[in-house]
Scaffold this active site. Sequence first.
Site, PDB file in Angstrom:
ATOM      1  N   HIS A   1       0.840  -1.207   0.000  1.00  0.00           N
ATOM      2  CA  HIS A   1       0.000   0.000   0.000  1.00  0.00           C
ATOM      3  C   HIS A   1       0.873   1.254   0.000  1.00  0.00           C
ATOM      4  CE1 HIS A   1      -3.297   2.576   0.486  1.00  0.00           C
ATOM      5  NE2 HIS A   1      -3.746   2.244   1.674  1.00  0.00           N
TER       6      HIS A   1
ATOM      7  N   HIS B   1      -1.220   0.192 -11.820  1.00  0.00           N
ATOM      8  CA  HIS B   1      -2.129   0.487 -10.706  1.00  0.00           C
ATOM      9  C   HIS B   1      -3.379  -0.364 -10.883  1.00  0.00           C
ATOM     10  CE1 HIS B   1      -4.681   2.852  -7.988  1.00  0.00           C
ATOM     11  NE2 HIS B   1      -3.539   3.291  -7.476  1.00  0.00           N
TER      12      HIS B   1
ATOM     13  N   ASP C   1       3.651   6.908  -6.952  1.00  0.00           N
ATOM     14  CA  ASP C   1       4.903   6.618  -6.252  1.00  0.00           C
ATOM     15  C   ASP C   1       6.148   6.756  -7.132  1.00  0.00           C
ATOM     16  OD1 ASP C   1       3.885   6.108  -3.749  1.00  0.00           O
ATOM     17  OD2 ASP C   1       3.310   4.067  -4.281  1.00  0.00           O
TER      18      ASP C   1
HETATM   19  N1  ACO Z   1       6.099  -3.844 -14.169  1.00  0.00           N
HETATM   20  C1  ACO Z   1       6.020  -4.840 -15.095  1.00  0.00           C
HETATM   21  N2  ACO Z   1       4.897  -5.512 -15.379  1.00  0.00           N
HETATM   22  C2  ACO Z   1       3.785  -5.173 -14.690  1.00  0.00           C
HETATM   23  C3  ACO Z   1       3.797  -4.159 -13.707  1.00  0.00           C
HETATM   24  C4  ACO Z   1       5.007  -3.479 -13.462  1.00  0.00           C
HETATM   25  N3  ACO Z   1       5.088  -2.498 -12.555  1.00  0.00           N
HETATM   26  N4  ACO Z   1       2.562  -4.040 -13.176  1.00  0.00           N
HETATM   27  C5  ACO Z   1       1.800  -4.942 -13.792  1.00  0.00           C
HETATM   28  N5  ACO Z   1       2.540  -5.629 -14.715  1.00  0.00           N
HETATM   29  C6  ACO Z   1       2.058  -6.668 -15.656  1.00  0.00           C
HETATM   30  C7  ACO Z   1       1.825  -7.986 -14.957  1.00  0.00           C
HETATM   31  O1  ACO Z   1       2.959  -8.797 -14.987  1.00  0.00           O
HETATM   32  C8  ACO Z   1       0.680  -8.529 -15.763  1.00  0.00           C
HETATM   33  O2  ACO Z   1       1.226  -9.014 -16.988  1.00  0.00           O
HETATM   34  P1  ACO Z   1       0.664 -10.378 -17.650  1.00  0.00           P
HETATM   35  O3  ACO Z   1      -0.749 -10.057 -18.028  1.00  0.00           O
HETATM   36  O4  ACO Z   1       1.581 -10.619 -18.787  1.00  0.00           O
HETATM   37  O5  ACO Z   1       0.749 -11.416 -16.575  1.00  0.00           O
HETATM   38  C9  ACO Z   1      -0.158  -7.327 -16.101  1.00  0.00           C
HETATM   39  O6  ACO Z   1       0.766  -6.224 -16.124  1.00  0.00           O
HETATM   40  C10 ACO Z   1      -1.290  -7.036 -15.102  1.00  0.00           C
HETATM   41  O7  ACO Z   1      -0.722  -6.960 -13.780  1.00  0.00           O
HETATM   42  P2  ACO Z   1      -1.485  -7.310 -12.432  1.00  0.00           P
HETATM   43  O8  ACO Z   1      -0.487  -7.699 -11.394  1.00  0.00           O
HETATM   44  O9  ACO Z   1      -2.612  -8.257 -12.701  1.00  0.00           O
HETATM   45  O10 ACO Z   1      -2.131  -5.911 -12.045  1.00  0.00           O
HETATM   46  P3  ACO Z   1      -2.746  -5.489 -10.633  1.00  0.00           P
HETATM   47  O11 ACO Z   1      -3.808  -4.490 -10.903  1.00  0.00           O
HETATM   48  O12 ACO Z   1      -3.100  -6.666  -9.796  1.00  0.00           O
HETATM   49  O13 ACO Z   1      -1.465  -4.796  -9.928  1.00  0.00           O
HETATM   50  C11 ACO Z   1       0.032  -3.223  -9.038  1.00  0.00           C
HETATM   51  C12 ACO Z   1      -1.346  -3.453  -9.687  1.00  0.00           C
HETATM   52  C13 ACO Z   1       0.174  -4.092  -7.764  1.00  0.00           C
HETATM   53  C14 ACO Z   1       0.143  -1.753  -8.602  1.00  0.00           C
HETATM   54  C15 ACO Z   1       1.142  -3.566 -10.065  1.00  0.00           C
HETATM   55  O14 ACO Z   1       1.007  -2.772 -11.218  1.00  0.00           O
HETATM   56  C16 ACO Z   1       2.552  -3.445  -9.492  1.00  0.00           C
HETATM   57  O15 ACO Z   1       3.041  -4.363  -8.844  1.00  0.00           O
HETATM   58  N6  ACO Z   1       3.221  -2.255  -9.714  1.00  0.00           N
HETATM   59  C17 ACO Z   1       4.523  -2.020  -9.140  1.00  0.00           C
HETATM   60  C18 ACO Z   1       4.384  -1.622  -7.667  1.00  0.00           C
HETATM   61  C19 ACO Z   1       3.852  -0.218  -7.493  1.00  0.00           C
HETATM   62  O16 ACO Z   1       4.299   0.724  -8.118  1.00  0.00           O
HETATM   63  N7  ACO Z   1       2.883  -0.074  -6.555  1.00  0.00           N
HETATM   64  C20 ACO Z   1       2.291   1.235  -6.195  1.00  0.00           C
HETATM   65  C21 ACO Z   1       0.874   1.354  -6.570  1.00  0.00           C
HETATM   66  S1  ACO Z   1       0.241   2.991  -6.213  1.00  0.00           S
HETATM   67  C22 ACO Z   1      -0.114   2.995  -4.556  1.00  0.00           C
HETATM   68  O17 ACO Z   1      -0.339   1.963  -3.952  1.00  0.00           O
HETATM   69  C23 ACO Z   1      -0.178   4.270  -3.795  1.00  0.00           C
END
Ligand code: ACO
Length: 426
Positions: A266, A305, A361
Amino acid sequence: MTESLTVRDNRTGKDYELEITDGTIRAADLKQIAVDGQPGLATYDPGFVNTSSCRSAITYIDGEAGILEYRGYPIEQLAESSTYLEVAYLLLNGELPTTDQLAEWTHEVTYHTFVHENLKQFIQGFRYDAHPMAMLMAGVSALSTFYPEAVQIDDAENRQLQITRMIAKMPTLGAFAFRHQQGKPYIYPDNGLSYTANFLAMLFKMSEPEYKADPRLVQALEVLFILHADHEQNASANAVRAVGSTEVDPYSAVAAGIAALYGPLHGGANEAVLRMLRRIGSTDNIPGFIEGVKAGKERLMGFGHRVYKNYDPRAKIIKKACDDVFEVTGVNPLLKIARELEKIALEDEYFVSRKLYPNVDFYSGLIYEALQFPPEMFTVLFAIPRTSGWLAQWSELITDPEQKIARPKQIYTGHRTREFVPIGQR
Ligand code: ACO
């Protein structure tokens, strides 16, 4: 029924008509769909990925379009023209304050910034290396013991007093936690300063009689506070609502929100962004790093996100604020890598097809670092402004006649009705 959904239960062949209101059906309406002798149908939704838990008029997000509005006002306009306290008033009351209302609200908040001396001793009791977020969480929880009348949550005037106190005391507690970790004396609030200027003074003042932060830094922090004030039903707002639904006092409910925000999924991603940028080290290494991300070796932190499938509107504003801060502090060398990384990722099919854009972020850690904050303070800097959002969500919950104690169902997968076996026979 104006809009409805017809569903057939293939176990019985029976049809049911369920009312659709605001694009949702009521989970409780599914209960009538039952096979003789069995409980009615329920939904299964770990992580609440498609379940609305409340009706809310506070914050609107359109993730596809990259829109964020507080009480209908676009975040861009608020960040450009407003102050954090004005935005807090808006979130809590539903309308922007008049000049008199804002003056009164600012006065009220300013004159509640001091904490009881015993609370200072309480913070002093922590070990030298205690995490400031844990100290903040414990401090807010401890506030409930200083204001036992806070349990009278049905009294609107009493609620307002606790809300004012919490918004006022949060920077004081956050700054005390920071100073404690640094082994520096705690600095009392200066009621002649604005909310954010006072916070910076409590953090960084040393022997000078008056601490005056650079106005550009005060303004940057004001913008960051506005951007972090609320984000509808995120994990911490949900925690505040779930705990608040038991009708506990608001200090305990907000302490639950701080606990949720403390988690790395988070509030902690900006710290991970800094680590990642440091590891990349130079723009020459970006293509190799991107290839690793595409091969699934790691994630590009600060990208993607759950809700935004477009540029996070907060990231755009922070990117701009970076320039103002770096004008004062000197450019963080990691900025060059961040900008180049963003440019390359936004042109790459992998990120484009998955709708992965910079989130809030991606740039915030760079600013916090330039402002001399150690990474442990990043979540504290999130919790302080988010308090107004948590309290707006809490107030809405308390005054919503439809809300009940938050108590989900489960699908039980364990054993049933076993005979107890004495320990010697196991
Ligand atoms: N880098 C590379 N690939 C990514 C990223 C990323 N940052 N985020 C998502 N993907 C890819 C996944 O691998 C997936 O690919 P696939 O379909 O080939 O398997 C696809 O995009 C969908 O990803 P999910 O994990 O299903 O997306 P979800 O909505 O569950 O996750 C999250 C969102 C957790 C924020 C994710 O994008 C992530 O881990 N980002 C990096 C961490 C981050 O920056 N978090 C801060 C969020 S903002 C906040 O909380 C204030």
